[in-house]
Design an enzyme around this catalytic site. Sequence first.
Site, PDB file in Angstrom:
ATOM      1  N   SER A 198     -28.804  12.144 -18.030  1.00 40.85           N
ATOM      2  CA  SER A 198     -28.961  10.787 -17.498  1.00 40.85           C
ATOM      3  C   SER A 198     -27.606  10.104 -17.525  1.00 40.85           C
ATOM      4  O   SER A 198     -26.699  10.550 -18.258  1.00 40.85           O
ATOM      5  CB  SER A 198     -29.948  10.017 -18.382  1.00 40.85           C
ATOM      6  OG  SER A 198     -29.946   8.641 -18.074  1.00 40.85           O
ATOM      7  N   TYR A 249     -33.661   7.780 -26.393  1.00 42.45           N
ATOM      8  CA  TYR A 249     -33.276   8.318 -25.082  1.00 42.45           C
ATOM      9  C   TYR A 249     -31.773   8.598 -25.028  1.00 42.45           C
ATOM     10  O   TYR A 249     -31.339   9.707 -24.701  1.00 42.45           O
ATOM     11  CB  TYR A 249     -33.693   7.322 -23.998  1.00 42.45           C
ATOM     12  CG  TYR A 249     -33.616   7.850 -22.588  1.00 42.45           C
ATOM     13  CD1 TYR A 249     -34.609   8.693 -22.090  1.00 42.45           C
ATOM     14  CD2 TYR A 249     -32.555   7.518 -21.747  1.00 42.45           C
ATOM     15  CE1 TYR A 249     -34.543   9.173 -20.789  1.00 42.45           C
ATOM     16  CE2 TYR A 249     -32.488   7.986 -20.447  1.00 42.45           C
ATOM     17  CZ  TYR A 249     -33.487   8.811 -19.973  1.00 42.45           C
ATOM     18  OH  TYR A 249     -33.427   9.292 -18.686  1.00 42.45           O
TER      19      TYR A 249
HETATM   20  P1  NAD Z   1     -41.256  11.500 -15.629  1.00 46.78           P
HETATM   21  O1  NAD Z   1     -41.423  10.589 -16.781  1.00 46.78           O
HETATM   22  O2  NAD Z   1     -41.887  11.145 -14.322  1.00 46.78           O
HETATM   23  O3  NAD Z   1     -41.689  12.972 -15.992  1.00 46.78           O
HETATM   24  C1  NAD Z   1     -41.422  13.515 -17.230  1.00 46.78           C
HETATM   25  C2  NAD Z   1     -42.239  14.771 -17.347  1.00 46.78           C
HETATM   26  O4  NAD Z   1     -42.120  15.250 -18.673  1.00 46.78           O
HETATM   27  C3  NAD Z   1     -43.720  14.581 -17.060  1.00 46.78           C
HETATM   28  O5  NAD Z   1     -44.118  15.623 -16.177  1.00 46.78           O
HETATM   29  C4  NAD Z   1     -44.392  14.776 -18.424  1.00 46.78           C
HETATM   30  O6  NAD Z   1     -45.660  15.378 -18.318  1.00 46.78           O
HETATM   31  C5  NAD Z   1     -43.389  15.711 -19.081  1.00 46.78           C
HETATM   32  N1  NAD Z   1     -43.498  15.679 -20.533  1.00 46.78           N
HETATM   33  C6  NAD Z   1     -43.321  14.632 -21.373  1.00 46.78           C
HETATM   34  N2  NAD Z   1     -43.567  15.013 -22.644  1.00 46.78           N
HETATM   35  C7  NAD Z   1     -43.899  16.332 -22.598  1.00 46.78           C
HETATM   36  C8  NAD Z   1     -44.270  17.284 -23.569  1.00 46.78           C
HETATM   37  N3  NAD Z   1     -44.356  16.978 -24.860  1.00 46.78           N
HETATM   38  N4  NAD Z   1     -44.556  18.539 -23.155  1.00 46.78           N
HETATM   39  C9  NAD Z   1     -44.501  18.870 -21.838  1.00 46.78           C
HETATM   40  N5  NAD Z   1     -44.143  18.006 -20.876  1.00 46.78           N
HETATM   41  C10 NAD Z   1     -43.855  16.749 -21.258  1.00 46.78           C
HETATM   42  O7  NAD Z   1     -39.696  11.754 -15.473  1.00 46.78           O
HETATM   43  P2  NAD Z   1     -38.697  11.472 -14.265  1.00 46.78           P
HETATM   44  O8  NAD Z   1     -38.508  10.003 -14.148  1.00 46.78           O
HETATM   45  O9  NAD Z   1     -39.025  12.303 -13.073  1.00 46.78           O
HETATM   46  O10 NAD Z   1     -37.372  12.051 -14.941  1.00 46.78           O
HETATM   47  C11 NAD Z   1     -37.140  13.430 -15.014  1.00 46.78           C
HETATM   48  C12 NAD Z   1     -35.841  13.656 -15.747  1.00 46.78           C
HETATM   49  O11 NAD Z   1     -34.799  12.888 -15.157  1.00 46.78           O
HETATM   50  C13 NAD Z   1     -35.905  13.210 -17.213  1.00 46.78           C
HETATM   51  O12 NAD Z   1     -35.181  14.105 -18.018  1.00 46.78           O
HETATM   52  C14 NAD Z   1     -35.248  11.851 -17.193  1.00 46.78           C
HETATM   53  O13 NAD Z   1     -34.666  11.497 -18.426  1.00 46.78           O
HETATM   54  C15 NAD Z   1     -34.191  12.052 -16.126  1.00 46.78           C
HETATM   55  N6  NAD Z   1     -33.770  10.794 -15.520  1.00 46.78           N
HETATM   56  C16 NAD Z   1     -34.637  10.040 -14.793  1.00 46.78           C
HETATM   57  C17 NAD Z   1     -34.180   8.849 -14.245  1.00 46.78           C
HETATM   58  C18 NAD Z   1     -35.091   7.985 -13.420  1.00 46.78           C
HETATM   59  O14 NAD Z   1     -34.635   6.910 -12.995  1.00 46.78           O
HETATM   60  N7  NAD Z   1     -36.315   8.374 -13.126  1.00 46.78           N
HETATM   61  C19 NAD Z   1     -32.868   8.429 -14.453  1.00 46.78           C
HETATM   62  C20 NAD Z   1     -32.028   9.225 -15.226  1.00 46.78           C
HETATM   63  C21 NAD Z   1     -32.475  10.410 -15.748  1.00 46.78           C
END
Ligand code: NAD
Length: 260
Positions: A141, A154
């Site tokens: 991130s 985080y």
């Molecule tokens: P999200 O929250 O939509 O999805 C996260 C996924 O992780 C979900 O499918 C959930 O089921 C899974 N998960 C959580 N705990 C779990 C566990 N214990 N076992 C198995 N699965 C588990 O995430 P997103 O927004 O699509 O983000 C995906 C990645 O991108 C993450 O690593 C996030 O930190 C990173 N990211 C996202 C953003 C954003 O703006 N959305 C920005 C920067 C980084």
Amino acid sequence: MLKGKGALITGSLGGIGWAIAQALAQKGCNVMLNGFGDAQLVDQQVKTLTDIGVDAGYHGADLSAPDQIADMVDTTERRFGSIDIVVNNAVTRHYAHIEDVPVEKWDYALAVNLSAPFHIIRRPIAAMKRRQWGRYINIASNYGLAGTTRRADYCSTKHGLVGLTKVVALEGLPHFITCNAICPGATLTPNMHKLLAERKAATGDSDEDNIRNYLAGRQPSRRFIEPHRIGALAAFLCSDDAADITGTPITIDGGWIANS
Ligand code: NAD
């Protein structure tokens, strides 16, 4: 070149993980999905991938449980014959000032966001070394590179993931195994829709003002990152053209880090 490669992508039923799953399937990779979701969603996502013409499966491992992770990795290896690509994408987040973060939430974040990638990386690496090819992508991130308030779990785990990326990259170098971190900025995923809805309820902003005000002071481009662009970046990192890119946190953030 990616046709027939076995890819394991955590947290991939929706959001960024799902965009990466589709991008890799379109390049011919067989894909193991993971994450929490109901049977209907799982069936639908698996079918979408098999309709592209690849093999696809789902493993429901809870990433806070190392024994379930081991089973997921072994199952994926058996099914596809090899794990060539690992994308550590799943995440848990707890928004609170540090004194209000319950210890169990901190421990859970360490387990899911940092220890799970450690377990998932180390299990298939011996086979990758034998095959002299592998790709690891850790979804970190902008908060893996910069700090902010109310995100102790985080920021700490994402910074740790960037560190882990560098170590794995250096150890993988002699074996043609690369490891990189993708550092997205604000991306339009189901989690972001939830954040925006909460913000709108608190501020009473119109939809347009809500998005504008959320992005102001964060993402200089003033627009969200599209998940499919992160999918395309991940697919590129798996390609031969990316063979010399390793150990790098790659921002895709509309100028966020450049401006911080
Ligand atoms: P999200 O929250 O939509 O999805 C996260 C996924 O992780 C979900 O499918 C959930 O089921 C899974 N998960 C959580 N705990 C779990 C566990 N214990 N076992 C198995 N699965 C588990 O995430 P997103 O927004 O699509 O983000 C995906 C990645 O991108 C993450 O690593 C996030 O930190 C990173 N990211 C996202 C953003 C954003 O703006 N959305 C920005 C920067 C980084």
